[in-house]
Motif scaffolding. Structure first.
Motif, PDB file in Angstrom:
ATOM      1  N   ASP A  78       0.809  -1.218   0.000  1.00 49.18           N
ATOM      2  CA  ASP A  78       0.000   0.000   0.000  1.00 49.18           C
ATOM      3  C   ASP A  78       0.843   1.270   0.000  1.00 49.18           C
ATOM      4  OD1 ASP A  78      -2.411  -1.364  -0.060  1.00 49.18           O
ATOM      5  OD2 ASP A  78      -2.531  -1.497   2.132  1.00 49.18           O
ATOM      6  N   VAL A  79       2.143   1.140  -0.330  1.00 46.56           N
ATOM      7  CA  VAL A  79       3.043   2.281  -0.412  1.00 46.56           C
ATOM      8  C   VAL A  79       3.742   2.238  -1.766  1.00 46.56           C
ATOM      9  CG1 VAL A  79       5.085   3.410   0.589  1.00 46.56           C
ATOM     10  CG2 VAL A  79       3.403   2.323   2.087  1.00 46.56           C
ATOM     11  N   GLN A  81       6.705   4.463  -4.231  1.00 45.46           N
ATOM     12  CA  GLN A  81       7.658   5.545  -4.456  1.00 45.46           C
ATOM     13  C   GLN A  81       7.552   5.917  -5.930  1.00 45.46           C
ATOM     14  OE1 GLN A  81       9.238   6.801  -1.839  1.00 45.46           O
ATOM     15  NE2 GLN A  81       8.417   5.172  -0.541  1.00 45.46           N
ATOM     16  N   ARG A 113       6.001   9.971  -2.232  1.00 53.05           N
ATOM     17  CA  ARG A 113       5.563   8.733  -1.600  1.00 53.05           C
ATOM     18  C   ARG A 113       4.043   8.738  -1.662  1.00 53.05           C
ATOM     19  NH1 ARG A 113       6.453   9.341   3.576  1.00 53.05           N
ATOM     20  NH2 ARG A 113       4.297   9.257   4.254  1.00 53.05           N
ATOM     21  N   GLU A 115       0.486   6.616  -0.910  1.00 54.87           N
ATOM     22  CA  GLU A 115      -0.073   5.562  -0.071  1.00 54.87           C
ATOM     23  C   GLU A 115      -1.480   5.254  -0.565  1.00 54.87           C
ATOM     24  OE1 GLU A 115       0.119   6.646   4.063  1.00 54.87           O
ATOM     25  OE2 GLU A 115       2.310   6.881   4.012  1.00 54.87           O
ATOM     26  N   TRP A 121      -5.339   5.759  -3.890  1.00 54.32           N
ATOM     27  CA  TRP A 121      -3.968   6.252  -3.925  1.00 54.32           C
ATOM     28  C   TRP A 121      -3.964   7.774  -3.902  1.00 54.32           C
ATOM     29  CZ3 TRP A 121       0.134   3.268  -3.218  1.00 54.32           C
ATOM     30  CH2 TRP A 121       0.061   1.918  -3.544  1.00 54.32           C
TER      31      TRP A 121
END
Length: 162
Positions: A78-79, A81, A113, A115, A121
């Motif tokens: 769920d992250v 870059q 970043r 999330e 998102w």
């Protein structure tokens, strides 16, 4: 990691660019989580503060175009870059009877970043990395009969009926 995740993140980047260019500040806010931090050069802080800063900086800009490209996204659960390139073209309003206007061209990158929260998102943290900024005098030679962009909800992207 799915193509759908990367596409959803890319759409946020594109919506951000449109929102800034049309001065649709509510939509700018929807690109970020409420607790996001943005390091935007002269401003570092929350999205609410960023929007207030944008309102001031963009008050005298009559034409704005943010072009997003070279988007690279690494998703881990769920992250994510993301790095994306941005070319900004910001033209100042005319002053007095002068037909020349100042055009700022800014080369930068968004190091973000993202999330995913509650299935959506958004930007959780952004650093704008600046490469170059330059200014030049320009004269708009478009015929007045052509449809031109507007930095408001009067722009054709909002007024055109499907």
């Amino acid at each position: 990691m799915t193509f759908a995740d990367k596409q959803a993140i890319t759409e946020v980047l594109y919506r951000y660019a449109r929102a800034v260019d049309r001065k649709d500040f509510d939509s700018v806010g929807r690109c970020y989580f409420d607790d996001a931090i943005d390091n935007h050069g002269g401003y570092i802080g929350t999205v609410d503060g960023l929007i207030e800063d944008m309102k001031i900086r963009h008050k005298t800009i009559d034409s704005s175009m943010h072009v997003i490209s070279n988007i690279l996204i690494d998703v881990n659960g769920d992250v994510a870059q993301a790095e994306s390139y941005c070319l900004c073209y910001l033209r100042q309003e005319r002053s007095g009877t002068n037909t020349a206007q100042t055009l700022a061209t800014i080369k930068c990158r968004y190091v973000d970043r993202f999330e995913r929260r509650r299935g959506e998102w958004r930007i959780a943290d952004r650093i704008v990395v600046f490469d170059e900024s330059r200014e030049e005098l320009v004269e708009n030679v478009l015929p007045q009969s052509w449809v031109t962009s507007r930095r408001s909800f009067e722009d054709p992207v909002y007024t055109r009926v499907p």
